[in-house]
Design a protein around this motif. Structure first.
Motif, PDB file in Angstrom:
ATOM      1  N   SER A 110     103.834 119.435  50.577  1.00 18.38           N
ATOM      2  CA  SER A 110     104.822 119.646  51.730  1.00 18.38           C
ATOM      3  C   SER A 110     105.689 118.672  51.673  1.00 18.38           C
ATOM      4  CB  SER A 110     103.846 119.855  52.823  1.00 18.38           C
ATOM      5  OG  SER A 110     103.241 118.039  53.276  1.00 18.38           O
ATOM      6  N   GLN A 111     106.855 118.672  51.948  1.00 19.97           N
ATOM      7  CA  GLN A 111     107.799 117.559  52.173  1.00 19.97           C
ATOM      8  C   GLN A 111     107.281 116.029  52.791  1.00 19.97           C
ATOM      9  OE1 GLN A 111     111.487 119.180  54.117  1.00 19.97           O
ATOM     10  NE2 GLN A 111     112.355 116.995  53.868  1.00 19.97           N
ATOM     11  N   GLU A 112     106.939 116.186  53.924  1.00 17.90           N
ATOM     12  CA  GLU A 112     105.845 115.141  54.551  1.00 17.90           C
ATOM     13  C   GLU A 112     105.184 114.091  53.520  1.00 17.90           C
ATOM     14  OE1 GLU A 112     107.017 113.455  57.075  1.00 17.90           O
ATOM     15  OE2 GLU A 112     108.458 115.142  57.323  1.00 17.90           O
ATOM     16  N   LYS A 113     104.053 115.035  52.855  1.00 16.30           N
ATOM     17  CA  LYS A 113     103.617 114.645  51.520  1.00 16.30           C
ATOM     18  C   LYS A 113     103.997 114.028  50.460  1.00 16.30           C
ATOM     19  CE  LYS A 113      98.337 116.329  52.728  1.00 16.30           C
ATOM     20  NZ  LYS A 113      97.250 117.160  51.490  1.00 16.30           N
ATOM     21  N   PHE A 114     105.199 115.053  50.108  1.00 22.06           N
ATOM     22  CA  PHE A 114     106.310 114.283  49.607  1.00 22.06           C
ATOM     23  C   PHE A 114     106.655 113.317  49.284  1.00 22.06           C
ATOM     24  CE2 PHE A 114     110.062 114.106  47.301  1.00 22.06           C
ATOM     25  CZ  PHE A 114     110.161 113.560  45.457  1.00 22.06           C
ATOM     26  N   LYS A 115     107.019 112.495  50.637  1.00 20.14           N
ATOM     27  CA  LYS A 115     108.323 111.509  50.968  1.00 20.14           C
ATOM     28  C   LYS A 115     107.253 110.245  51.305  1.00 20.14           C
ATOM     29  CE  LYS A 115     111.646 113.760  54.402  1.00 20.14           C
ATOM     30  NZ  LYS A 115     112.297 113.832  55.597  1.00 20.14           N
ATOM     31  N   LYS A 116     105.931 110.813  51.935  1.00 22.52           N
ATOM     32  CA  LYS A 116     105.042 109.033  51.873  1.00 22.52           C
ATOM     33  C   LYS A 116     104.745 109.203  50.543  1.00 22.52           C
ATOM     34  CE  LYS A 116      99.974 109.420  52.884  1.00 22.52           C
ATOM     35  NZ  LYS A 116      98.711 109.963  53.183  1.00 22.52           N
ATOM     36  N   TYR A 117     104.438 109.908  48.946  1.00 21.26           N
ATOM     37  CA  TYR A 117     103.856 109.590  47.898  1.00 21.26           C
ATOM     38  C   TYR A 117     104.742 108.866  46.755  1.00 21.26           C
ATOM     39  CZ  TYR A 117      99.979 112.569  48.877  1.00 21.26           C
ATOM     40  OH  TYR A 117      98.265 112.064  49.254  1.00 21.26           O
ATOM     41  N   PHE A 118     106.161 109.154  47.642  1.00 23.93           N
ATOM     42  CA  PHE A 118     106.810 108.945  47.319  1.00 23.93           C
ATOM     43  C   PHE A 118     107.323 107.451  47.173  1.00 23.93           C
ATOM     44  CE2 PHE A 118     112.141 108.413  46.801  1.00 23.93           C
ATOM     45  CZ  PHE A 118     112.579 107.916  45.093  1.00 23.93           C
ATOM     46  N   GLN A 119     106.970 107.161  49.107  1.00 21.69           N
ATOM     47  CA  GLN A 119     107.189 105.822  49.349  1.00 21.69           C
ATOM     48  C   GLN A 119     106.063 104.880  48.874  1.00 21.69           C
ATOM     49  OE1 GLN A 119     108.294 105.111  53.916  1.00 21.69           O
ATOM     50  NE2 GLN A 119     107.850 107.606  53.554  1.00 21.69           N
ATOM     51  N   PHE A 120     104.709 105.436  48.643  1.00 22.42           N
ATOM     52  CA  PHE A 120     104.034 104.776  48.052  1.00 22.42           C
ATOM     53  C   PHE A 120     104.261 104.315  46.835  1.00 22.42           C
ATOM     54  CE2 PHE A 120      99.829 104.994  46.099  1.00 22.42           C
ATOM     55  CZ  PHE A 120      99.316 103.575  46.201  1.00 22.42           C
ATOM     56  N   PHE A 121     105.251 105.426  46.065  1.00 19.32           N
ATOM     57  CA  PHE A 121     105.495 104.826  44.569  1.00 19.32           C
ATOM     58  C   PHE A 121     106.065 103.985  44.516  1.00 19.32           C
ATOM     59  CE2 PHE A 121     108.928 105.206  41.432  1.00 19.32           C
ATOM     60  CZ  PHE A 121     108.233 104.843  40.227  1.00 19.32           C
ATOM     61  N   LEU A 122     107.533 103.770  45.518  1.00 20.37           N
ATOM     62  CA  LEU A 122     108.121 102.858  45.255  1.00 20.37           C
ATOM     63  C   LEU A 122     107.590 101.225  45.868  1.00 20.37           C
ATOM     64  CD1 LEU A 122     111.770 104.291  47.232  1.00 20.37           C
ATOM     65  CD2 LEU A 122     111.238 104.020  44.486  1.00 20.37           C
ATOM     66  N   VAL A 123     106.682 101.216  46.753  1.00 17.82           N
ATOM     67  CA  VAL A 123     105.697  99.992  46.978  1.00 17.82           C
ATOM     68  C   VAL A 123     105.241  99.971  45.940  1.00 17.82           C
ATOM     69  CG1 VAL A 123     105.089  98.949  48.460  1.00 17.82           C
ATOM     70  CG2 VAL A 123     105.901 100.327  49.273  1.00 17.82           C
ATOM     71  N   VAL A 124     105.041 100.528  45.027  1.00 16.16           N
ATOM     72  CA  VAL A 124     103.618 100.041  43.539  1.00 16.16           C
ATOM     73  C   VAL A 124     105.199  99.369  42.705  1.00 16.16           C
ATOM     74  CG1 VAL A 124     102.456 100.936  41.729  1.00 16.16           C
ATOM     75  CG2 VAL A 124     102.107 102.059  43.945  1.00 16.16           C
ATOM     76  N   LEU A 125     106.092  99.548  42.330  1.00 21.35           N
ATOM     77  CA  LEU A 125     106.912  99.758  41.871  1.00 21.35           C
ATOM     78  C   LEU A 125     107.937  98.877  41.931  1.00 21.35           C
ATOM     79  CD1 LEU A 125     109.528  99.952  39.212  1.00 21.35           C
ATOM     80  CD2 LEU A 125     110.921 101.328  40.917  1.00 21.35           C
ATOM     81  N   ALA A 126     107.911  98.127  43.111  1.00 24.39           N
ATOM     82  CA  ALA A 126     108.488  96.869  43.335  1.00 24.39           C
ATOM     83  C   ALA A 126     107.125  95.713  43.904  1.00 24.39           C
ATOM     84  CB  ALA A 126     108.615  97.104  45.301  1.00 24.39           C
ATOM     85  N   ALA A 127     105.746  95.722  43.530  1.00 26.99           N
ATOM     86  CA  ALA A 127     104.777  94.983  43.357  1.00 26.99           C
ATOM     87  C   ALA A 127     104.274  94.593  41.978  1.00 26.99           C
ATOM     88  CB  ALA A 127     103.788  95.886  43.806  1.00 26.99           C
ATOM     89  N   GLY A 128     104.927  95.472  41.408  1.00 26.99           N
ATOM     90  CA  GLY A 128     105.266  95.894  39.692  1.00 26.99           C
ATOM     91  C   GLY A 128     105.836  95.058  38.896  1.00 26.99           C
TER      92      GLY A 128
END
Length: 426
Positions: free
Chosen positions: A2-20
């Motif tokens: 779903s669109q909501e899940k995609f937004k959630k996982y994309f946000q999480f991906f960006l946080v992981v990218l930031a931390a790394g």
């Protein structure tokens, strides 16, 4: 999906990218220390003094970082942290004088902890449902490892491509500057992505039914801090992370051990440590997955016990006739170390705190948990002076194993408290 899940996982991906991507720029000395000393014309003592000060800034910043993330938008703090750390990198690439380099390190210290640390942890906690805590925090650490490894590989490609076979300091400067620009550019681009695509706390909270019911008021209140510091599990979790992080610290001594004690050649040692580095996503992902399947405390107990057993084995196995055992043993140790680090923060959800003081809780726990950054260097110096070079290794690994088993006891107590609370709630 779903669109909501995609937004959630994309946000999480960006946080992981930031931390790394935020810390490799600050810790460039890990791979380029000698080049930095030559290019910036500074002594090793000067460089070490900057990192010692940085460590104190980090420890001092954990609790304030939590309060900041509760008072202001964690998403905006994250973007600001990345942007100004990247700007500091652009300044660093100009090869300024030592006094200005100290200012740059001060900037990095502020924006990589005060405004970043609790903010990025809070966003992950808010994004994950109760059943996803282990997986999300495992992926956060494992994914951060992947980002760091990929960026390090790209940095090495750039550095070696520009430097070639030259030993000229001017060529080294050009290669190092290109690497600094690459890391800085990644940070600035990530800052822009976070600003536009990661939602503010309230919007994230509204999409997480597990957490929004725990929020009792519309904004942060200092009166909530009393409940935080009266919660014994806050101090217990800090102790668990302290012991787990102290055990993890052994990873910084493994290459030195293999080369000086076991007698393995530098190229083979470097290859082994690259494999250990890639154990971070393996340990983080597997640990996080198992934490949600068999229990977070169970995984912590297993990982701490496994790491302690490996450290004892490394200490007692004779080198003579057993040289081939140490490299695979250290790789297995790497899996346990990264499973520890990848899952101890998943216990945060068991504190049952108001989501509005979540950032402050992260800061308080981090203040306790990451004290090994200050304590262990002096403790290890004492051990090496007392037992000598070879005896120092054995003493250090044995003492780390003892801290690992102390961590096991703390996790068991933590689990018993959770069971008692669940029974009382019925």
């Amino acid at each position: 999906m779903s669109q909501e899940k995609f937004k959630k996982y994309f946000q999480f991906f960006l946080v992981v990218l930031a931390a790394g991507s935020i810390y490799p720029l600050i810790y460039l000395k890990s791979n380029y220390q000698e080049t930095i000393l030559q290019v910036f014309n500074m002594s090793n003592a000067q460089l070490n003094s900057m990192y010692t000060i940085l460590g104190w800034v980090f420890v001092a910043g954990y609790i304030p970082s939590g309060i900041l993330s509760d008072r202001f938008s964690a998403k905006k703090l994250l973007a600001i942290s990345l942007f100004f750390t990247g700007l500091g990198g652009l300044w660093f690439a100009q090869v300024p004088s030592y006094s200005f380099v100290m200012v740059i390190f001060a900037i990095w210290g502020f924006f990589s902890v005060f405004t970043f640390w609790s903010a990025h942890m809070k966003i992950v906690k808010l994004l994950a449902t109760e059943k996803e805590q282990g997986t999300f925090f495992g992926i956060l650490d494992g994914g951060r490892g992947v980002v760091e490894a990929l960026l390090a590989s790209l940095a090495l490609f750039i550095f070696s491509g520009i430097l070639g076979d030259s030993l000229n300091v001017a060529d080294k400067a050009s290669a190092l500057i290109a690497v600094i620009y690459m890391y800085s550019a990644v940070l600035i681009v990530t800052a822009v992505l976070v600003w536009f695509f990661v939602q503010d706390d309230k919007k994230v909270l509204a999409n997480n039914s597990d957490l929004k019911e725990k929020v009792k008021s519309p904004e942060f209140k200092f009166s909530e801090l009393g409940n935080l510091f009266k919660n014994p599990k806050v101090y217990l979790l800090g102790g668990i992370i302290f012991m787990g992080y102290a055990v993890f610290w052994t990873v910084y001594y493994l290459s030195w051990f293999l080369e000086t004690y076991v007698g393995i050649d530098p190229v083979s040692v470097a290859g082994t440590m690259v494999v250990v580095l890639w154990m971070r996503p393996v340990g983080g992902f597997i640990g996080g997955f198992l934490a949600d399947k068999i229990g977070k405390t169970t995984v912590q107990i297993g990982a701490l016990t496994g790491a302690a057993a490996c450290l004892v084995a490394i200490s007692v196995i004779p080198v003579s006739g057993n040289t081939g055992l140490f490299q695979p043993l250290i790789i297995v140790l790497g899996i346990f170390l990264y499973a520890i680090r990848g899952t101890y923060w998943s216990l945060l959800g068991d504190l049952n705190l108001n989501a509005l003081i979540l950032g402050t809780a992260i800061g308080a726990v981090s203040f306790i948990g990451y004290m090994p950054d200050i304590i262990l260097p002096e403790f290890n110096t004492f051990q090496w002076k007392t037992f000598g070079d070879l005896g120092g290794f054995n003493a250090y690994f044995i003492s780390s194993a003892i801290m690992g088993m102390t961590g096991v006891l703390l996790v068991i107590v933590f689990g018993m408290m959770l069971k008692k609370e669940k029974k009382a709630a019925k």
